[in-house]
Design an enzyme around this catalytic site. Sequence first.
Site, PDB file in Angstrom:
ATOM      1  N   SER A 107      -6.005  -8.115   2.535  1.00  0.00           N
ATOM      2  CA  SER A 107      -6.245  -7.778   1.131  1.00  0.00           C
ATOM      3  C   SER A 107      -6.856  -8.975   0.385  1.00  0.00           C
ATOM      4  O   SER A 107      -7.957  -9.394   0.729  1.00  0.00           O
ATOM      5  CB  SER A 107      -4.931  -7.285   0.518  1.00  0.00           C
ATOM      6  N   ASP A 157      -7.463   4.286   1.559  1.00  0.00           N
ATOM      7  CA  ASP A 157      -7.132   3.099   0.754  1.00  0.00           C
ATOM      8  C   ASP A 157      -7.468   3.381  -0.714  1.00  0.00           C
ATOM      9  O   ASP A 157      -8.636   3.605  -1.040  1.00  0.00           O
ATOM     10  CB  ASP A 157      -7.942   1.898   1.278  1.00  0.00           C
ATOM     11  N   HIS A 188      -3.759   1.264   1.928  1.00  0.00           N
ATOM     12  CA  HIS A 188      -4.018  -0.179   1.795  1.00  0.00           C
ATOM     13  C   HIS A 188      -3.046  -0.987   2.655  1.00  0.00           C
ATOM     14  O   HIS A 188      -3.354  -2.102   3.060  1.00  0.00           O
ATOM     15  CB  HIS A 188      -3.896  -0.591   0.318  1.00  0.00           C
TER      16      HIS A 188
HETATM   17  C1  MLT Z   1      -8.134  -8.475  -4.685  1.00  0.00           C
HETATM   18  O1  MLT Z   1      -7.830  -8.645  -5.844  1.00  0.00           O
HETATM   19  O2  MLT Z   1      -8.431  -9.391  -3.898  1.00  0.00           O
HETATM   20  C2  MLT Z   1      -8.118  -7.070  -4.194  1.00  0.00           C
HETATM   21  O3  MLT Z   1      -8.116  -6.194  -5.273  1.00  0.00           O
HETATM   22  C3  MLT Z   1      -6.975  -6.798  -3.298  1.00  0.00           C
HETATM   23  C4  MLT Z   1      -5.668  -7.109  -3.953  1.00  0.00           C
HETATM   24  O4  MLT Z   1      -5.240  -8.240  -3.850  1.00  0.00           O
HETATM   25  O5  MLT Z   1      -5.066  -6.235  -4.553  1.00  0.00           O
END
Ligand code: MLT
Length: 207
Positions: A107, A157, A188
């Site tokens: 992520s 996701d 996700h």
């Molecule tokens: C981010 O902010 O890098 C992406 O939206 C993934 C997350 O951290 O939620």
Amino acid sequence: MTRQTPSLSHIHRFVDGDRAHPLLLLHGTGGDEDDLVPLGEAVAPGTALLSPRGQVREGSANRFFRRLAEGVFDLADLEARTQALADFVAEGRRAYGLGAPVALGFSNGANIAAALLLRRPEALAGAVLLRAMVPFEPQNAPDLSGKPVLILSGAADPIIPAENARRLAEILTGAGAAVTHQVLPAGHGLTREDLTRTTAWLRGLAG
Ligand code: MLT
């Protein structure tokens, strides 16, 4: 054996193992340096693990760079944090005697791993990007010739549109990386299939 060296630029965890082919573990929003250690140990047993904590705080959550909203990134901060993380990787390699690491990011951690590939490709031997999106559209693509990259996306996701993950694969492929992009029946969050495929892909690199 684990130990911590607070004198490096990022708070981090180091797990000793095969130092020639280490993993750089990059946690998601709200994680810390301990978060992905069990994942690293599961997908690459016996490999040295270098796991920094993201230096940005969003409320009480650690992140690797600032965002203005969900999926909308502060590009100036992303640039500065990417450079600082690449410098940390160089520091960590000197401190522990490590080869160039393969990033294993989830992520937010996968997004900064993608930014590292685009901005400081020398920092990484390759990358596993779990639930990654395009960190920024590069003006000049770096030369990623032959760098192995595995992208695992979730078909359901809610944070990352399928088109965005496809675009990331396209950018990295266009820069010459050897990209494998697989879309799993997942959201996700990570699933057992992520573990299985990451383990097999890392074994392929070693073999
Ligand atoms: C981010 O902010 O890098 C992406 O939206 C993934 C997350 O951290 O939620």
